[in-house]
Design an enzyme around this catalytic site. Sequence first.
Site, PDB file in Angstrom:
ATOM      1  N   HIS A 142     -20.468 -17.514  -3.361  1.00 13.86           N
ATOM      2  CA  HIS A 142     -21.300 -18.077  -2.289  1.00 13.86           C
ATOM      3  C   HIS A 142     -21.482 -19.574  -2.481  1.00 13.86           C
ATOM      4  O   HIS A 142     -22.228 -20.018  -3.350  1.00 13.86           O
ATOM      5  CB  HIS A 142     -22.657 -17.355  -2.263  1.00 13.86           C
ATOM      6  N   ASN A 192     -30.894 -18.102  -0.692  1.00 14.26           N
ATOM      7  CA  ASN A 192     -31.233 -17.731   0.685  1.00 14.26           C
ATOM      8  C   ASN A 192     -32.451 -16.820   0.744  1.00 14.26           C
ATOM      9  O   ASN A 192     -33.208 -16.861   1.712  1.00 14.26           O
ATOM     10  CB  ASN A 192     -30.041 -17.081   1.380  1.00 14.26           C
TER      11      ASN A 192
END
Length: 596
Positions: A142, A192
Site C-alpha cells: 500500500h 487509513n
Amino acid sequence: MAREFSTVGVVGLGTMGAGIVEVFARNGIDVVAVEISAPALERGRATLTGSTDRAVAKGKLAEADRDALHERVHFAVGLEALHSVDLVIEAVPEHLDLKQRIFAELDRVCRPEAILATNTSSLSVTEISVATSRPNQVIGIHFFNPAPVMKLVEVVRTVVTAPEVVADVEALCTRLGKVDVTINDRAGFIANALLFGYLNHAVGMFESHYATREDIDAAMKLGCGLPMGPLALMDLIGLDTAYEILDTMYRRGGRDRRHAPVPLLKQMVTAGLLGRKSGRGFYTYERPGSPVVVPDEVTPLATEAALADGARAIAKVGVVGSGTMATGIIEVFAKAGYEVISVTRGMEKSAKVCEAVKTSLNKGVVRGKLAEADRDAALGRISWSATLDHLADVDLVVEAVVEELSVKKALFASLDEICKPGVVLATTTSSLPVIDVAMATQRPADVVGLHFFNPAPVMPLVEVVRTIRTSPEATATARAVCAALGKTGVVCGDRSGFIVNALLFPYLNDAVKMLEASYSTADDIDHAMKLGCGYPMGPFELLDVVGLDVSLAIQRELYLELREPGFAPAPLLEHLVTAGYLGRKTRRGFRDHSHR
Ligand SMILES: NC(=O)c1ccc[n+]([C@@H]2O[C@H](COP(=O)([O-])OP(=O)(O)OC[C@H]3O[C@@H](n4cnc5c(N)ncnc54)[C@H](O)[C@@H]3O)[C@@H](O)[C@H]2O)c1
C-alpha cells in the site's frame, strides 16, 4: 537468497498507478504499465510525463535520468503483457469484484513464481488472494499519495502469505527508498484506519455549514501543522476512491458510523466532482489533473476591504487574565499596534505578567526578529491594572482566565456592567460553550469566542467562534482583528472542540484504541502518520506533548456533547491518566522520557 525483482507490472495508471510506475522506474526497475484501454493508457502516460517533467523543472531530476526512466517503462493495453514480470502491483478502482477478477486473470497470465500485490486501501487482501491459485504469493503493498513523494509503504500480509514473500517485498521497499511497516490484513491498515474517520468528519462539518472549506482546511494546516487540509486531501485522493474506502471500512470495520460516507460525498461523485482528477471537487482546479486551485463562485474575497466589511473599529483592547494564554495575547496585541489594558487579580500578578511579556519580547530582539525600538513601543502601549473598571472605554475585551464556567460567567456579567455599548466581548475558552458565557450578559450579540493556540505569539491560527446569538458585525470585527494581528481567523460554530480539537482528538483517541488492540506498535503508528501522511508528529508523540490528562478531558467533552459512540475515550488512555502517566510533563506517557 532474496528474490530479484528486475521487471514489475503495474495494473491501472490512475492517481496511484502512474505514481507507482514512477517509483519503480526511478529506481532502475523495468516496468510494464497496463491499462484497460488505449485512451486510459494515454492518460496514464501523460500523468507520468507531467510528473517527471515537473521534477526536471524543479531541478530534482536530471533530463538524462528522466529519459532513462521513460525508457524503462513499457506501456500496454491488457493484462497479457504481464506474462514474464516478477511482481505485479494492481491499482485499479476500489471494488472487490473487479480486483478479484483481475487477480484470477493475473494468476492465469503470470509466471507461477510471480508475486501478485494489491495497492488496495481498505479491501481484504485475503479475499482478493483467494481468487488465485497462489494465495501464499499474494500480498498488499500500500503506497501513499503521491507515491513518488510519500516515504511510507504498508506491507499487508494475510494469514497465508509466505514469510519469504513478506521478506522479499520488505527488501524491495528498502531498495525503493521507502520505509515499510508490516501489518496484518485489517480494514484501513494503520494510516487509513486513522485518517478516514477524520476526513469524513471534516466533510460533515462542511456539509452542515459549520465552517467554510477554506476555514476547515486552514484550521488543520495552521493549527496542527498538517501538509494540507482535509478537504484538499479528499480532492487529492479522489472522491470516488475516498467514497469506496469509507464504504468498505464501514462494512469491514465494525460499522462505525464515523465511516459511513457523508451523503454529500455520494452526491459529488454522482455529479462527476471527483477532485483534482476531474478538475473539480471541494475546490476548482485549473484543469483536470492539475494541482492548481483557481477561484470559483464560493471563494471568499481575501481583500482587506472584504475582511473589514461590517467590522467595528478597534483601537483599545482589554485582556483579562494572568496565565500563559493571557500573557501571549497581550504581547500579540501590543506588537500589532493596539493599546492594551491588562487586568489581573492583583498588582503582583500584573508585575509577573509584565516580566513575562518583557522576556518574550527581548527574545525576539536577541533573535533579530524585533527591533529594540519596536519592543519599547510595544511595551509602552500596555498599561497594567488590577481592576475591571479600567475597561470602561476599551473597544474589545479578550478574556483568558481559568477554564471554569462559573468564573467566566461572573466575569462576563461584570464586563456587561462596566464596558461601553458596542464593545466586542471575546472568550478564549477551548472547551466551554461560548453561548453560556454570552448569556451571562445582556448583550449576547456582541460575544464571540477567540480561540488562540499556544504559544499565542507563534501560532498563526485563531478560531473565531460565533454562537447562535452572535451578530455578523461582532464576527466580522473578530475576523478583522485576527487579520490585523497577522493571524488567520477561521469562523466556526459553537460546538465542542470547534474545528481543530474536534477533528484532532478523536484521531488521537483512535490511535490509542489501535495500540490497545495490539494491531501495531506506537512506533509504527507514529511512523505511518508521519511518513504516509506527512504529519509533523505521530499521534503518540503528540499525545505525550499535549498531556494525556488534557487529551482525555477534551475527548470526554466531545463524547458528552456529541454522544458519538466512536468518540468514547479509549480505556488505555484513561488507565494511563489514572496511573499518573501524563506525558512529557511527568516524564512518562506512552513513552518513557526519563532519560531524555
Ligand atoms: N487515491 C489514493 O490516494 C490512494 C492511495 C493509496 C491507495 N489507493 C488505492 O489504489 C487503488 C487505485 O486507486 P486510484 O485512486 O489510483 O484510482 P483511479 O480511479 O485514479 O485509477 C484507477 C485506474 O485503473 C484503471 N482500470 C480500471 N479497470 C482496469 C482494468 N480492468 N485493467 C487495467 N486498468 C484498469 C482505470 O482506467 C484507472 O486509470 C485503489 O485500490 C485505491 O484504494 C488509492
